[in-house]
Design a protein around this motif. Structure first.
Motif, PDB file in Angstrom:
ATOM      1  N   ALA A   1      64.717  72.199 -28.522  1.00  0.00           N
ATOM      2  CA  ALA A   1      64.453  73.035 -27.626  1.00  0.00           C
ATOM      3  C   ALA A   1      63.155  72.834 -26.876  1.00  0.00           C
ATOM      4  O   ALA A   1      62.756  73.057 -25.569  1.00  0.00           O
ATOM      5  N   TYR A   2      61.847  72.876 -27.816  1.00  0.00           N
ATOM      6  CA  TYR A   2      60.665  72.881 -27.166  1.00  0.00           C
ATOM      7  C   TYR A   2      60.407  71.468 -26.385  1.00  0.00           C
ATOM      8  O   TYR A   2      59.735  71.618 -25.219  1.00  0.00           O
TER       9      TYR A   2
ATOM     10  N   ILE B   1      62.249  71.686 -22.974  1.00  0.00           N
ATOM     11  CA  ILE B   1      61.340  72.726 -22.094  1.00  0.00           C
ATOM     12  C   ILE B   1      60.181  71.951 -21.618  1.00  0.00           C
ATOM     13  O   ILE B   1      59.851  71.838 -20.437  1.00  0.00           O
TER      14      ILE B   1
ATOM     15  N   SER C   1      60.836  68.937 -19.560  1.00  0.00           N
ATOM     16  CA  SER C   1      61.964  69.173 -18.403  1.00  0.00           C
ATOM     17  C   SER C   1      63.181  68.041 -18.361  1.00  0.00           C
ATOM     18  O   SER C   1      63.642  67.799 -17.191  1.00  0.00           O
TER      19      SER C   1
ATOM     20  N   GLN D   1      72.303  72.909 -24.096  1.00  0.00           N
ATOM     21  CA  GLN D   1      71.513  73.540 -23.176  1.00  0.00           C
ATOM     22  C   GLN D   1      71.384  74.887 -23.278  1.00  0.00           C
ATOM     23  O   GLN D   1      70.425  75.772 -22.727  1.00  0.00           O
TER      24      GLN D   1
ATOM     25  N   VAL E   1      68.907  76.060 -25.562  1.00  0.00           N
ATOM     26  CA  VAL E   1      67.438  75.717 -24.934  1.00  0.00           C
ATOM     27  C   VAL E   1      67.054  76.895 -24.168  1.00  0.00           C
ATOM     28  O   VAL E   1      66.176  77.474 -24.400  1.00  0.00           O
ATOM     29  N   GLU E   2      68.081  77.398 -23.150  1.00  0.00           N
ATOM     30  CA  GLU E   2      67.762  78.441 -22.424  1.00  0.00           C
ATOM     31  C   GLU E   2      67.771  79.751 -23.250  1.00  0.00           C
ATOM     32  O   GLU E   2      66.708  80.618 -23.013  1.00  0.00           O
TER      33      GLU E   2
ATOM     34  N   ARG F   1      64.155  79.909 -24.506  1.00  0.00           N
ATOM     35  CA  ARG F   1      62.991  79.652 -23.332  1.00  0.00           C
ATOM     36  C   ARG F   1      61.994  81.046 -23.618  1.00  0.00           C
ATOM     37  O   ARG F   1      60.861  80.529 -23.405  1.00  0.00           O
TER      38      ARG F   1
ATOM     39  N   TYR G   1      59.626  79.961 -26.229  1.00  0.00           N
ATOM     40  CA  TYR G   1      58.793  78.870 -25.741  1.00  0.00           C
ATOM     41  C   TYR G   1      57.515  79.210 -24.886  1.00  0.00           C
ATOM     42  O   TYR G   1      56.539  78.839 -25.117  1.00  0.00           O
ATOM     43  N   ALA G   2      57.748  80.256 -23.982  1.00  0.00           N
ATOM     44  CA  ALA G   2      56.710  81.012 -23.192  1.00  0.00           C
ATOM     45  C   ALA G   2      55.667  81.751 -24.095  1.00  0.00           C
ATOM     46  O   ALA G   2      54.702  81.683 -23.928  1.00  0.00           O
TER      47      ALA G   2
ATOM     48  N   GLN H   1      60.096  83.055 -32.057  1.00  0.00           N
ATOM     49  CA  GLN H   1      61.677  83.374 -31.734  1.00  0.00           C
ATOM     50  C   GLN H   1      62.231  84.645 -33.098  1.00  0.00           C
ATOM     51  O   GLN H   1      62.956  85.247 -32.175  1.00  0.00           O
TER      52      GLN H   1
END
Length: 189
Positions: A100-101, A104, A107, A115, A118-119, A122, A125-126, A144
């Motif tokens: 996922a990292y 993202i 892109s 996916q 991944v979402e 997110r 990640y932020a 997470q």
């Protein structure tokens, strides 16, 4: 945590793993905890906490990603049988977090339903981007755990149980290298 100490030391008891226990829980279960962990084959909660049949509700998703069905599954124990503990268990070198990292960061969406994972990851990640650190994937894995534990702790149905101390929602992190579980957030006082 006593079971994890046994796991780390190799002094396992293997409790509740015999035909008598199977017969005992056949008609009813009353697990003492719920664990939301990753799908990683190296992180089986029943083993690393040295527990047995009927001791834990276990939900496993890539990177501890949650959505309505998973959240409902986590809610099941506390809301139906008074299970007093939820552990969100992340781990070292998580492949789902790493994928996922990279997705993202670059892109580049992952194929199929990957996916969706991944979402779901997110926000971690932020948070990892904000927190920094020498290893952004490990920072994201820990973020997470904390975000998911906080989400569950503040969930409209679980929050009242947490407020009256009938439920603890703990964020924890498992070291593949040592076998040790480290509490990150939410340890009961």
């Amino acid at each position: 945590m006593d079971g994890n100490k046994r796991w780390v030391s190799g002094d396992l008891e293997h409790p509740d793993r015999d035909p008598d226990r199977r017969e005992f829980v056949a008609q009813e279960q009353v697990p003492f905890g719920s664990v939301l962990s990753c799908i990683d084959s190296r992180v089986p909660p029943e083993l690393l906490f040295d527990t047995g049949l009927g001791d834990l509700y276990v939900m496993r998703t890539g990177g501890e990603a949650i959505g309505p069905v998973v959240t409902g599954s986590v809610e099941y124990g506390p809301m139906t049988s008074g299970t007093p503990l939820i552990v969100v268990l992340g781990h070292q070198r998580c492949g789902a977090i790493a994928a996922a990292y990279k997705s993202i960061r670059d892109s580049k969406p992952l194929p199929g339903n990957l996916q969706a994972i991944v979402e779901a990851l997110r926000p971690a990640y932020a948070q990892a981007a904000q927190d920094g650190g020498s290893d952004p994937v490990e920072t994201m894995a820990r973020a997470q755990v904390k975000l998911t534990a906080e989400d569950l702790r503040s969930n409209k149905d679980l929050a009242p149980l947490v407020k009256k101390s009938a439920l603890a929602v703990v964020g924890a992190y498992y070291s593949l290298d040592t076998g040790k579980v480290e509490i990150l957030t939410g340890a009961p006082s």
